[in-house]
Motif scaffolding. Structure first.
Motif, mmCIF file in Angstrom:
data_model
loop_
_atom_site.group_PDB
_atom_site.id
_atom_site.type_symbol
_atom_site.label_atom_id
_atom_site.label_comp_id
_atom_site.label_asym_id
_atom_site.label_seq_id
_atom_site.Cartn_x
_atom_site.Cartn_y
_atom_site.Cartn_z
ATOM 1 N N LYS A 152 0.823 -1.210 0.000
ATOM 2 C CA LYS A 152 0.000 0.000 0.000
ATOM 3 C C LYS A 152 0.853 1.255 0.000
ATOM 4 N N LYS A 153 1.898 1.249 0.794
ATOM 5 C CA LYS A 153 2.760 2.429 0.879
ATOM 6 C C LYS A 153 3.729 2.510 -0.288
ATOM 7 N N GLU A 154 4.012 1.324 -0.886
ATOM 8 C CA GLU A 154 4.966 1.262 -1.997
ATOM 9 C C GLU A 154 6.282 1.937 -1.622
ATOM 10 N N LYS A 155 6.750 1.617 -0.426
ATOM 11 C CA LYS A 155 7.958 2.281 0.051
ATOM 12 C C LYS A 155 9.218 1.757 -0.635
ATOM 13 N N LYS A 156 9.229 0.474 -0.946
ATOM 14 C CA LYS A 156 10.392 -0.146 -1.570
ATOM 15 C C LYS A 156 11.670 0.159 -0.790
ATOM 16 N N GLY A 157 11.549 0.177 0.507
ATOM 17 C CA GLY A 157 12.709 0.485 1.328
ATOM 18 C C GLY A 157 12.557 1.853 1.936
ATOM 19 N N ASN A 158 13.503 2.730 1.688
ATOM 20 C CA ASN A 158 13.485 4.110 2.161
ATOM 21 C C ASN A 158 13.140 4.218 3.642
ATOM 22 N N SER A 159 12.130 5.009 4.014
ATOM 23 C CA SER A 159 11.920 5.305 5.430
ATOM 24 C C SER A 159 11.393 4.128 6.238
#
Length: 424
Positions: A327-334
């Motif tokens: 859902k957030k599609e963060k792919k890592g990062n924060s």
């Protein structure tokens, strides 16, 4: 008379053998009981975490409010006060407490009063070295997570600068510029590539990650003690390699994780497998939530076994975390830490406000900004209260793994001494 003597000796031998068999059966029954109890406790502990997380999620979805800010007269307020939201700092503190409880009970089942020669027999002669190697990789992840928490604390300080500036009354252009500068730095840091971010944190100074063991020193042989020096573990201090990947570390931990089959499912192989799964799950969840280097493909690198009853609540938690990741599609990062998600959202809103700021501020707009600033201040307070204890718990997990690993290696040393021929 000789015949009578022989008969008596044969009879006594049979009695002795029978008594040994009874003792062996009693010990086997006790071991089975201990294993069943261990599985039950693992299931109960994770069921509690899953059920409380589900209760908070359903309450939030139904009324659209933050569980931590529910009114005291709400029917679910009492429940919510004891059920931290999924992936929040408090939730992770509960998860780490659960891990430490499971680990203590596992060590009691595996080590206490155990005949060390069992570790040289199938299937433990293969599972124990794998367990030692898996623990080494977990220690690397603990170090990475500790480093990531330091980065989160840096973001917290930037947010606090903005809060202090925007709490001034009235808000002037100077305060808005200062807040915008801090929040822009915060948001920019959140979206940096993981490798760049984690190597340039701490106000731009290069940092180091300490690896606690030599690479691939996890225990290839059950008689190996190369990882130890005078009872302690050697440390290698080196900058994190650019190619190091938290996701691949999780994959390496779970690659040889296979459920025991046949008769092995009723022996010591089962608790080793259960505890290994618990360890990988906890490390996986930490990597998903806390900034760590390179997490691409994290969702595909660890699958909880579906055939085991004790694993069902863990599967439910993994699915929930996976949904948040997609859902957030963060792919890592924060990362998916709940406080970070809220901080990012509020910070972006306040930057948008700063871009369109005009003095004097309209009363309606001032009230709206004040609410957002208070929300950001509350997030900072939660981080101030929870991040240090969380970091200490990660360190406690680290040291617990080290101590348990040392105890297993001590048992293996005993096996080595027993198998060494005595010179005459």
């Amino acid at each position: 008379m000789p015949a009578t003597t022989d008969g008596q000796g044969s009879f006594l031998n049979r009695i002795s053998i029978r008594r040994n068999q009874v003792v062996a059966m009693e010990n086997h029954d006790q071991e089975l009981e201990d294993l069943e109890l261990f599985q039950k406790h693992v299931a109960d502990r994770f069921s509690y975490i899953y059920s409380t997380s589900s209760a908070v999620a359903s309450t939030t979805a139904s009324n659209g409010t933050d569980p931590s800010s529910a009114a005291s007269d709400s029917p679910s307020a009492a429940l919510e006060s004891f059920t931290p939201p999924l992936l929040s700092i408090s939730w992770f503190r509960n998860l780490l407490d659960t891990y430490l409880c499971c680990e203590a009970e596992f060590k009691a089942v595996l080590v206490m009063g155990r005949d060390p020669t069992q570790f040289t027999k199938t299937p433990l002669d293969k599972l124990i070295p794998d367990l030692l190697d898996r623990s080494v990789k977990a220690l690397d992840i603990c170090n990475a997570v500790t480093h990531g928490i330091e980065l989160v604390r840096h973001w917290q300080k930037l947010a606090e600068i903005a809060v202090t500036a925007l709490q001034q009354n009235p808000i002037g252009e100077g305060q808005v510029r200062r807040a915008k500068k801090a929040l822009t730095a915060l948001l920019s840091s959140m979206v940096l590539d993981d490798k760049e971010n984690l190597n340039t944190s701490n106000h731009g100074k290069s940092t180091e990650r300490t690896w606690s063991f030599g690479r691939r020193g996890g225990g290839g042989s059950v008689n190996s003690n190369k990882d130890r020096s005078t009872g302690n573990f050697r440390s290698l201090s080196s900058s994190v390699a650019k190619q190091w990947s938290a996701a691949k570390q999780i994959q390496a931990m779970s690659s040889n994780l296979a459920a025991p089959r046949g008769g092995e499912s009723t022996g010591l192989a089962m608790p080793v497998y259960i505890m290994s799964t618990v360890l990988v799950f906890v490390m996986w969840a930490l990597v998903a939530a806390i900034p760590c280097q390179e997490r691409t493909g994290l969702l595909t690198h660890f699958v909880v076994p579906k055939q085991s009853g004790w694993a069902q609540p863990m599967i439910g938690l993994q699915e929930k975390i996976g949904e948040e990741w997609k859902k957030k599609e963060k792919k890592g990062n924060s990362g998916l830490l709940e406080e970070l998600q809220k901080m990012e959202k509020v910070s972006q809103s306040l930057v948008d406000f700063a871009d369109s700021f005009q003095f004097p501020l309209e009363e309606e707009k001032s009230a709206e900004v004040a609410m957002q600033v208070e929300e950001l201040a509350e997030i900072c307070r939660k981080m101030e209260e929870g991040l240090m204890p969380l970091q200490q718990q990660v360190r406690e997990v680290f040291h617990r793994i080290v101590r348990s690993r040392a105890e297993v290696l001590d048992l293996l040393d005993q096996v080595g001494k027993l198998s060494t021929p005595v010179p005459y």
